[in-house]
Design an enzyme around this catalytic site. Structure first.
Site, PDB file in Angstrom:
ATOM      1  N   MET A 223      26.124  -9.164 -22.276  1.00  0.00           N
ATOM      2  CA  MET A 223      24.938  -8.763 -21.510  1.00  0.00           C
ATOM      3  C   MET A 223      24.402  -7.388 -21.904  1.00  0.00           C
ATOM      4  SD  MET A 223      24.470 -11.393 -19.874  1.00  0.00           S
ATOM      5  CE  MET A 223      25.471 -12.840 -19.601  1.00  0.00           C
ATOM      6  N   CYS A 224      24.896  -6.855 -22.992  1.00  0.00           N
ATOM      7  CA  CYS A 224      24.479  -5.545 -23.478  1.00  0.00           C
ATOM      8  C   CYS A 224      23.179  -5.684 -24.279  1.00  0.00           C
ATOM      9  CB  CYS A 224      25.603  -4.995 -24.354  1.00  0.00           C
ATOM     10  SG  CYS A 224      25.530  -3.245 -24.639  1.00  0.00           S
ATOM     11  N   HIS A 225      22.212  -4.837 -23.980  1.00  0.00           N
ATOM     12  CA  HIS A 225      20.931  -4.895 -24.686  1.00  0.00           C
ATOM     13  C   HIS A 225      21.067  -4.344 -26.106  1.00  0.00           C
ATOM     14  CE1 HIS A 225      19.579  -5.006 -20.491  1.00  0.00           C
ATOM     15  NE2 HIS A 225      18.499  -5.598 -20.947  1.00  0.00           N
TER      16      HIS A 225
ATOM     17  N   MET B 288      27.983   1.826 -23.143  1.00  0.00           N
ATOM     18  CA  MET B 288      28.791   0.788 -23.793  1.00  0.00           C
ATOM     19  C   MET B 288      28.928   1.060 -25.288  1.00  0.00           C
ATOM     20  SD  MET B 288      29.767  -0.796 -21.225  1.00  0.00           S
ATOM     21  CE  MET B 288      30.830  -1.852 -22.182  1.00  0.00           C
ATOM     22  N   GLU B 289      27.896   1.611 -25.890  1.00  0.00           N
ATOM     23  CA  GLU B 289      27.958   1.941 -27.322  1.00  0.00           C
ATOM     24  C   GLU B 289      28.973   3.053 -27.580  1.00  0.00           C
ATOM     25  OE1 GLU B 289      24.470  -0.492 -26.658  1.00  0.00           O
ATOM     26  OE2 GLU B 289      25.252   1.235 -25.561  1.00  0.00           O
TER      27      GLU B 289
ATOM     28  N   ASP C 283      45.288  -0.185 -36.763  1.00  0.00           N
ATOM     29  CA  ASP C 283      45.372  -1.131 -37.881  1.00  0.00           C
ATOM     30  C   ASP C 283      45.856  -0.449 -39.161  1.00  0.00           C
ATOM     31  OD1 ASP C 283      44.882  -3.649 -39.311  1.00  0.00           O
ATOM     32  OD2 ASP C 283      43.213  -2.552 -40.227  1.00  0.00           O
TER      33      ASP C 283
END
Length: 157
Positions: free
Chosen positions: A75-77, A112-113, A127
């Site tokens: 749902m992130c634009h 969110m970014e 990793d």
């Protein structure tokens, strides 16, 4: 508290409508913290990890994550990111902190970014170093601050 806007009239998920929102400069800063063996941190800082320059690769991975966040958070634009930067700080013993700053001028924020950038950078470090330290722990990922938009300023400090 405002009504949740991620649900439509049928109670199904929707992307929030930001059409009428005003464009403003928006900044978000997030961090992820890794705990590791002292030898692992030392080798990262000295550039002695077999897979290469860990922090350089994590930097690029974090920037890529900021630019692609809407591809993996449903749902992130999609946003036009105008800046993404990461910095790395250690305690000299066994803790490495990644700080991600993301900026845009738009109708919705970049929290969110920034969180994605910090998280993916931490996963990239894991990793690249897991062969020598499988016990590394990503202990905290959080939003430190944000500015811009209707909700204004936020600081966890």
């Amino acid at each position: 508290m405002d009504q949740l806007t991620h649900f439509n009239d049928e109670k199904r998920a929707q992307m929030v409508d930001v059409t009428e929102k005003k464009e403003t400069k928006r900044i978000a800063v997030a961090e992820s913290v890794l705990k590791m063996e002292p030898e692992t941190l030392s080798r990262i800082k000295e550039g002695k990890i077999k897979k290469g320059d860990v922090l350089a690769v994590a930097q690029v991975a974090g920037i890529m994550a900021a630019k692609k966040t809407s591809d993996f958070i449903p749902m992130c634009h999609p946003l036009m990111t105008t800046k993404a930067d990461l910095s790395f700080h250690d305690d000299g013993v066994n803790t490495l902190t990644i700080q991600a700053t993301v900026v845009t001028v738009g109708k919705t924020g970049v929290e969110m970014e920034a969180l994605s950038a910090a998280s993916i950078a931490a996963l990239t470090i894991y990793d690249m170093c897991k062969a020598m330290d499988r016990g590394m722990e990503i202990t905290r990922t959080r939003l430190l601050e944000k500015s811009g938009g209707k909700s204004g300023e936020f600081s966890s400090k």
